[in-house]
Design an enzyme around this catalytic site. Structure first.
Site, PDB file in Angstrom:
ATOM      1  N   HIS A 121     -21.364 -11.291 -33.810  1.00 33.02           N
ATOM      2  CA  HIS A 121     -20.324 -10.836 -32.870  1.00 33.02           C
ATOM      3  C   HIS A 121     -20.580  -9.431 -32.341  1.00 33.02           C
ATOM      4  CE1 HIS A 121     -18.465 -14.443 -34.066  1.00 33.02           C
ATOM      5  NE2 HIS A 121     -17.526 -14.005 -34.883  1.00 33.02           N
ATOM      6  N   GLY A 446      -1.753 -12.571 -11.005  1.00 34.80           N
ATOM      7  CA  GLY A 446      -2.051 -13.853 -10.387  1.00 34.80           C
ATOM      8  C   GLY A 446      -3.204 -14.622 -11.000  1.00 34.80           C
TER       9      GLY A 446
END
Length: 595
Positions: A121, A446
């Protein structure tokens, strides 16, 4: 207990603030931290704190956002690198729209960081702070814990900042620290969530100037936007409206910030004349709802709303977020320069700005003194809002125009209504909410798919507040496909939302802007009504409606009005059918993209 683990301290603090659901995805750097959720639940009782367990981190961020909009604060837990980066789009939306979310990241141990080990990671370069730095610009503050002694204070600081500033914060917790002990007595002192008081002299100058402008005004209006809700000023706005009787309007993002006085659907079914009675009541009442005149969106407003607002001689704006889709592409056309803007961290009067004069305290002070200044105002009727459709036969195909007017009289007081970016977010503008309704729509950021994840957060919050509170989602068939997995999480926790899927065969909002027949605006059709059984729902409804008669039968069904089960309602609509305001906005956006 004299001591508790640092991980438990974190979750106890959240539980003290009624944050009772934690969203996220487990990963090896946060697993020990997640154990502490169950310790809190064991100490305080079943469901006092619960782990949502999301399908992915992006959905978890959306869910924490939706939960926060209902309860005041949300929390997401991710793992280092791969997990936290997956959540960033959702957290950026929370930052843009002033939604407080605590982002807790389980990071590698301090010893691993010191040795710069090439752990999984990571980017393989030994830099363990790179992801933290990526979050800086979408976080109000951050903390990367390295010292157990200062860790409780840092946790409190992050939580307080999120609450006060209404924005996400980042908290990195090394895996080896979450099991270390801190004094339990620290929990006895509540986190100070009070706003800093406004500067008395600056505030007095603001109030005196505002009162003078109000005293001179003949046609004042109040315009309420999203930050009135986000920064806990709805009651102050209500008092201002009812004291002055000034007409009030909202923006699309502000919808739900003031009472609109819409028909309560439960009463409507028992009294078919309720619409006429409500209209009559609103014409003479003195409540905030009686003074509601509609939604102002610049040139996209209804003509009567546009004329009323733009001919005002005083605009009192509260909590403005003047984005393109919130203002009809910046098409406000006030005829007056007498504009007062109340914001969360400053106030502006005409061209003068007063930093640090926060709207909540300023409005409280104004309300205590505004009566005499507004006493001369002669109350004017506000524009009327259409509450009923023109009668049509039952075999007529459904349209957006019919749907958004009719659904207004199915809504009930206290509903939580979520609308996805696209036709839903624009269509809901023409509806009228019953009082005490929460509206959730991500107009500024949005991100398509947001509303499905946010619905999970909202419905889990509603479970905690009142199991009978209805949560209603309107989402397009295209947006649904981005985040559909979170319906599985809704089922897992026994939630009962209404999921209205507006099936218009793809991305209609994009077709209106560009590429009406382009294949990139197409989607692979799904058997949407098969989703609930696919996700192993046991008690559910899956319904398809395509005509006015089918919709009327559904909305008039009393059993359907009770949130007794999870329901998916697929609403079949013409491919290019859209609310009139969206058609106009799409034309403006298309032109702007070519300029």
């Amino acid at each position: 207990m004299a001591e508790i683990t640092l991980g438990r301290y974190l979750f106890e603090r959240l539980h003290q603030l009624q944050v009772n659901t934690i969203f996220g995805v487990p990963g090896d750097f946060n697993l020990s931290l997640l154990d502490k959720i169950y310790e809190v639940e064991e100490a305080h009782g079943k469901n006092s704190l619960r782990w949502a367990g999301n399908a992915n981190e992006l959905n978890a961020a959306y869910a924490a956002d939706g939960y926060s909009r209902v309860k005041g604060l949300g929390c997401i837990v991710t793992t280092f690198g791969v997990g936290e980066l997956s959540a960033l789009n959702g957290l950026a939306g929370s930052y843009a729209e002033h939604v407080p979310v605590l982002h807790v990241v389980g990071v590698p141990s301090i010893s691993s960081q010191a040795k710069q080990l090439l752990l999984h990671h990571t980017l393989g370069n030994g830099d363990f702070t790179v992801f933290h730095r990526m979050s800086n610009n979408i976080s109000e503050t951050t903390a990367f814990i390295s010292d157990i002694n200062s860790a409780p204070a840092e946790i409190d600081r992050c939580i307080r900042t999120a609450w006060i500033r209404q924005r996400p914060v980042y908290l990195g917790l090394p895996a080896n620290l979450v099991d270390l002990k801190v004094p339990a007595s620290l929990l006895e002192t509540p986190i100070d969530l009070a706003l800093q008081p406004n500067d008395p002299d600056a505030q007095e100058e603001v109030i005196e100037t505002v009162l003078e402008l109000i005293h001179k005004a003949e046609n004042p209006i109040i315009l309420v936007d999203a930050c009135a809700s986000r920064h806990d000023s709805k009651e102050e706005v209500r008092t201002l409206i009812e004291t002055t009787q000034f007409p009030v309007f909202t923006t699309p993002m502000g919808k739900g910030s003031v009472d609109e006085g819409g028909v309560d659907g439960e009463l409507f079914e028992d009294d078919p004349n309720l619409i006429q009675k409500v209209t009559a009541r609103l014409s003479v009442g003195k409540t905030a709802a009686a003074r509601f005149g509609g939604v102002y969106v610049g040139t996209l407003s209804k003509p009567e709303v546009k004329e009323f607002v733009e001919n005002a001689d005083l605009i009192i704006s509260v909590g403005a977020l003047l984005s393109d889709f919130n203002t009809g592409s910046f098409s406000y056309s006030y005829k007056t320069k007498n504009i007062i803007e109340f914001h969360s961290d400053h106030t502006k009067i005409r061209q003068a700005t007063f930093p640090g004069v926060q709207m909540k305290e300023a409005l409280q002070t104004l309300n205590s003194r505004v009566g005499p200044a507004s006493a001369h105002y002669k109350v004017k009727p506000v524009p009327k809002i259409k509450l009923a459709n023109t009668p049509a036969t039952g075999d007529v195909k459904l349209t957006q125009e019919w749907l958004w007017t009719r659904v207004s009289s199915w809504f009930r007081e206290g509903d939580i209504i979520l609308t996805e970016t696209g036709t839903s977010a624009f269509g809901i503008v023409q509806s009228r909410f019953p009082n005490n309704t929460i509206g959730i729509s991500q107009v500024l950021w949005g991100s398509i798919g947001f509303a499905v994840g946010a619905t999970l957060g909202a419905v889990m919050a509603a479970q905690e507040i009142d199991p009978d509170k209805r949560v209603i989602l309107f989402v397009g068939d295209g947006s649904l496909q981005l985040t559909v997995q979170e319906i599985s999480t809704m089922i897992r926790h026994g939630t009962t939302p209404y999921l209205f899927v507006l099936n218009n065969d793809g991305y209609t909002i994009e077709r209106l802007i560009h590429g009406e027949n382009a294949s990139y605006n197409d989607i692979q059709p799904w058997e949407n009504l098969a989703l609930l059984p696919t996700f192993k729902a046991k008690h559910y409804d899956a319904i398809r409606i395509a005509t006015i008669g089918e919709a009327e039968a559904l909305f008039k069904n009393k059993e359907f009005g009770k949130n007794s089960k999870i329901r998916m309602i697929e609403v079949m609509l013409p491919r290019m059918d859209a609310p009139a305001n969206l058609v106009k906005q799409a034309q403006i956006t298309a032109a702007e993209n070519q300029s």
